[in-house]
Scaffold this active site. Structure first.
Site, PDB file in Angstrom:
ATOM      1  N   ASN A 106      -1.521   5.303  10.620  1.00 25.87           N
ATOM      2  CA  ASN A 106      -0.904   5.253   9.295  1.00 25.87           C
ATOM      3  C   ASN A 106      -1.236   6.499   8.480  1.00 25.87           C
ATOM      4  O   ASN A 106      -0.393   7.014   7.733  1.00 25.87           O
ATOM      5  CB  ASN A 106      -1.360   4.003   8.544  1.00 25.87           C
ATOM      6  CG  ASN A 106      -0.751   2.737   9.114  1.00 25.87           C
ATOM      7  OD1 ASN A 106       0.152   2.788   9.947  1.00 25.87           O
ATOM      8  ND2 ASN A 106      -1.249   1.593   8.685  1.00 25.87           N
ATOM      9  N   ALA A 159      -5.883   0.942  -3.416  1.00 27.09           N
ATOM     10  CA  ALA A 159      -4.903   0.036  -2.794  1.00 27.09           C
ATOM     11  C   ALA A 159      -5.418  -0.559  -1.493  1.00 27.09           C
ATOM     12  O   ALA A 159      -4.745  -1.409  -0.908  1.00 27.09           O
ATOM     13  CB  ALA A 159      -3.589   0.788  -2.541  1.00 27.09           C
ATOM     14  N   ILE A 206      -5.223  -2.112  -7.446  1.00 31.22           N
ATOM     15  CA  ILE A 206      -3.973  -2.806  -7.133  1.00 31.22           C
ATOM     16  C   ILE A 206      -4.324  -4.251  -6.825  1.00 31.22           C
ATOM     17  O   ILE A 206      -4.921  -4.553  -5.790  1.00 31.22           O
ATOM     18  CB  ILE A 206      -3.259  -2.176  -5.916  1.00 31.22           C
ATOM     19  CG1 ILE A 206      -3.211  -0.660  -6.035  1.00 31.22           C
ATOM     20  CG2 ILE A 206      -1.874  -2.777  -5.748  1.00 31.22           C
ATOM     21  CD1 ILE A 206      -2.543  -0.140  -7.273  1.00 31.22           C
ATOM     22  N   SER A 207      -3.969  -5.166  -7.738  1.00 28.46           N
ATOM     23  CA  SER A 207      -4.264  -6.576  -7.545  1.00 28.46           C
ATOM     24  C   SER A 207      -2.991  -7.328  -7.164  1.00 28.46           C
ATOM     25  O   SER A 207      -1.995  -6.705  -6.772  1.00 28.46           O
ATOM     26  CB  SER A 207      -4.904  -7.161  -8.814  1.00 28.46           C
ATOM     27  OG  SER A 207      -5.436  -8.456  -8.545  1.00 28.46           O
ATOM     28  N   LYS A 221      -1.528 -13.496  -6.261  1.00 29.74           N
ATOM     29  CA  LYS A 221      -2.286 -14.523  -5.532  1.00 29.74           C
ATOM     30  C   LYS A 221      -3.713 -14.641  -6.058  1.00 29.74           C
ATOM     31  O   LYS A 221      -4.455 -15.540  -5.656  1.00 29.74           O
ATOM     32  CB  LYS A 221      -2.277 -14.220  -4.038  1.00 29.74           C
ATOM     33  CG  LYS A 221      -0.885 -14.344  -3.431  1.00 29.74           C
ATOM     34  CD  LYS A 221      -0.857 -13.929  -1.984  1.00 29.74           C
ATOM     35  CE  LYS A 221       0.554 -14.084  -1.398  1.00 29.74           C
ATOM     36  NZ  LYS A 221       1.565 -13.253  -2.064  1.00 29.74           N
ATOM     37  N   SER A 256       4.738  -4.406   4.761  1.00 31.26           N
ATOM     38  CA  SER A 256       4.432  -4.868   6.120  1.00 31.26           C
ATOM     39  C   SER A 256       4.406  -6.389   6.220  1.00 31.26           C
ATOM     40  O   SER A 256       4.607  -6.942   7.291  1.00 31.26           O
ATOM     41  CB  SER A 256       3.078  -4.291   6.561  1.00 31.26           C
ATOM     42  OG  SER A 256       2.068  -4.658   5.630  1.00 31.26           O
ATOM     43  N   VAL A 282       8.987 -10.899   3.873  1.00 33.26           N
ATOM     44  CA  VAL A 282       9.816 -11.792   4.682  1.00 33.26           C
ATOM     45  C   VAL A 282      11.130 -11.133   5.090  1.00 33.26           C
ATOM     46  O   VAL A 282      11.750 -11.558   6.072  1.00 33.26           O
ATOM     47  CB  VAL A 282      10.124 -13.101   3.916  1.00 33.26           C
ATOM     48  CG1 VAL A 282       8.853 -13.877   3.652  1.00 33.26           C
ATOM     49  CG2 VAL A 282      10.885 -12.817   2.618  1.00 33.26           C
ATOM     50  N   GLU A 300      -1.599 -21.258   1.587  1.00 37.44           N
ATOM     51  CA  GLU A 300      -0.335 -20.821   0.991  1.00 37.44           C
ATOM     52  C   GLU A 300       0.104 -21.784  -0.110  1.00 37.44           C
ATOM     53  O   GLU A 300      -0.012 -22.999   0.016  1.00 37.44           O
ATOM     54  CB  GLU A 300       0.748 -20.726   2.070  1.00 37.44           C
ATOM     55  CG  GLU A 300       2.015 -20.054   1.592  1.00 37.44           C
ATOM     56  CD  GLU A 300       2.983 -19.784   2.740  1.00 37.44           C
ATOM     57  OE1 GLU A 300       3.656 -18.767   2.707  1.00 37.44           O
ATOM     58  OE2 GLU A 300       3.030 -20.612   3.671  1.00 37.44           O
TER      59      GLU A 300
END
Length: 635
Positions: free
Chosen positions: A318, A367, A409-410, A413, A456, A459, A553
């Protein structure tokens, strides 16, 4: 029959030009001869020095005009009918040359011969070119799948021309909602009203409908897509004007519909003064630089001309990809910005300190994190180590080396989390809030937002892959909803939030309305020219299968904890005041958490997360692989 022609077109360009010039000389001579024969009615014509001079001047003038108009640079197989205009102009000038030269040389040429010659020359010079173009059009069109183009504007015209020259698709017609354009012929394609789709679909059996409209609002584009989604055909799009202009894409790179088209959301243009505030002429570091958000942050940062950009990434591949992309951008824009590609983990504080100190970093965008909910749920210790202690070490390194601005970066969730990933991100926020109260040298800000499309873990690529394989499309629950934002928009808002932040502030991005995942799946199926298969007996192409909520979830995501929310100077950025801990309280929690991680005491880890003001409320048992393995061994 056409094998010699095919052989000729595979020859070198200079050979083809010589052959073309030789043919034109023969054609001009034939046109001159038959023009005189038709005028005199005799097969023999007087041919003295005067006639030879006149003929030679006519041929030379014609060839020079052809060369000047570029007819010898054009590739015959790609010539289109409008090129006949150039031939006609050249022949008119040639006829004038014949008339003038015959007058001054006193050659035996009647005054009506130039007019007859002009007609014959157009036929002899133009007809072969048109025939060759038609032959190659038919030859290369053979076997090419038919497509329709939606949009008869400038983008549609350019696409039609490009496709006719290419070898992938054969455009058969164009569609448009504007009745004033209907009936027009564009590069041999007739423009029809969109209401005539069914007729065209039955006639041509096209495999795709190519959307070629780039100059309309997102709302208007969504309205069009809503209408097209009911048509039984796969819909694809041409790249945006910005991508074409920047060289990122070419017009013929037909691609699946952009995820932005599926949402129809209009992003707010970034405020450049905020975008540049913490970047321009500063040394900037991005952790997790190779990830979805991290790499987009890098793209946005490099456009604001930092003094230096340090890419910090654990994944070597990456890191290689984002560094190469940025180096190509710098080369393309002729800038001189050092790009430093540094491998490493945010759990190694010494590595972070050395990099920040040696490169005199001014701004850090953090991040780097593990973000996939089920994976972190099954690997609790590593998730805690990376997301909480990685943030702590990066923040402490920033304070020790005099970094001015630190932006975390939050995620949404982190709000009333039901999973370890969300709890770890909320704990990371608490760490920075505590550090902000401890010192004032480094400004810590946190930016919280929902899912980004195209990342990445999104959905959308998953659904697209499942649809292409014939299904089923897997949705965890029929009522599950998520906030979505485009990656460039999210990165821009993160940068702007970091510029307006005060020490310890938590920012929340306006994500618009949440999207029902089931509706997103259905729309993608329709826009790919397929239909939903509702049961075994029902006709349809793609089944939607419900798999149940995964460990940790939630059905609905939230963006705020408290109710004390205020706006900022930016319409898409809000700030919230939430419960926090002092540094001594936070330090004590971290010591306990570190010990629990070291001894792999997962029950204690859970208890610490529960007793800290994270809002953590797990909905079930501990799912960690090691915890379950230990439990089974004890039994």
């Amino acid at each position: 029959m056409f094998q010699p022609v095919l052989t000729l077109f595979s020859a070198k360009r200079i050979t083809k030009r010589v052959v073309t010039v030789c043919y034109d000389i023969i054609a001009i001579s034939a046109a001159l001869y038959f023009a005189i024969v038709l005028r005199t009615g005799k097969m023999t014509i007087p041919f003295g020095p005067e006639e030879l001079t006149s003929f030679t001047l006519t041929i030379v003038v014609t060839l020079l005009v052809f060369a000047k108009l570029g007819l010898y640079r054009a590739v015959l197989r790609y010539m289109i009918v409008p090129a006949l205009g150039h031939i006609a102009l050249a022949v008119i000038l040639s006829a004038f040359a014949l008339a003038i030269s015959s007058f001054y040389t006193h050659s035996y040429i009647h005054r009506s011969v130039p007019a007859i010659y002009a007609g014959l020359a157009v036929l002899l010079l133009g007809a072969p070119r048109v025939l060759i173009r038609m032959y190659f059009d038919r030859y290369y069109r053979k076997g090419k799948p038919h497509v329709l183009i939606y949009g008869a504007g400038s983008t549609g015209r350019e696409l039609a021309y490009a496709l006719r020259q290419g070898s992938e698709y054969h455009p058969v017609a164009m569609l448009d909602d504007n009745r004033l354009k209907c009936g027009n012929i564009i590069y041999g394609l007739k423009v029809y009203h969109s209401s005539e789709f069914e007729t065209l679909n039955s006639l041509y059996r096209p495999v795709k409908l190519l959307l070629a409209i780039n100059n309309i609002s997102k709302g208007e584009r969504l309205r069009i897509l809503e209408k097209l989604s009911h048509w039984p055909i796969e819909i694809q799009s041409v790249p945006s004007v910005e991508d074409i202009a920047s060289g990122k894409s070419s017009l013929t790179e037909i691609k699946d519909l952009d995820v932005a088209d599926l949402l129809g959301r209009d992003s707010v243009a970034p405020q450049e003064e905020l975008m540049k505030a913490c970047i321009e002429s500063k040394a900037v570091m991005v952790t997790g630089a190779g990830g979805s958000i991290g790499s987009e942050l890098c793209r946005q940062i490099i456009k604001r001309k930092p003094k230096l950009l340090l890419l910090f990434e654990l994944n070597e591949y990456n890191l290689y990809n984002i560094e190469r992309e940025l180096q190509q951008f710098i080369k393309f824009t002729k800038q001189n910005i050092p790009i430093i590609a540094a491998l490493g983990s945010v759990q190694h504080k010494n590595r972070l300190q050395n990099l920040m100190a040696n490169y005199h970093i001014d701004t850090v965008y953090h991040a780097a994190a593990y973000k996939h909910v089920p994976i972190v749920e099954h690997n609790t210790i590593e998730g805690i180590r990376n997301n909480i202690f990685g943030t702590l070490f990066t923040a402490e390194a920033a304070m020790d080396t005099g970094v001015s601005n630190f932006v975390l970066i939050s995620t949404d969730k982190a709000v009333r989390p039901t999973n370890v990933m969300g709890a770890s991100k909320r704990m990371a926020e608490l760490v920075l809030q505590a550090l902000a109260g401890k010192q004032s040298g480094t400004t810590f800000t946190m930016v919280r937002f929902g899912n980004v499309l195209g990342s990445s873990g999104s959905v959308v690529p998953l659904f697209r892959e499942q649809i292409k394989k014939g299904g089923p499309v897997t949705v965890t629950h029929p009522d599950i909803t998520r906030y979505f934002m485009l990656i460039p928009e999210a990165a821009q808002l993160v940068i702007q939030a970091g510029a307006i932040g005060h020490n310890g502030q938590v920012f929340v991005l306006d994500m618009n309305e949440p999207v029902k995942i089931l509706d997103l799946a259905k729309r993608m199926i329709q826009l790919m020219g397929l239909t939903e298969k509702k049961n075994e007996k029902c006709d349809g192409d793609i089944e939607i299968r419900y798999t149940g909520l995964r460990p940790g979830e939630k059905l609905y995501e939230e963006l705020l904890i408290g109710e004390n929310v205020t706006g900022t100077t930016h319409p898409k950025i809000m700030t919230a005041k939430e419960e926090k801990l002092s540094w001594p309280e936070m330090e004590a929690v971290l010591e306990q958490l570190d010990e629990a991680c070291h001894t792999t005491d997962l029950q204690k880890v859970r208890n610490i997360l529960l007793n800290t003001p994270t809002g953590y409320r797990p909905d079930g048992e501990i799912y960690d692989h090691l915890f379950n393995q230990y439990t089974e061994l004890k039994l």
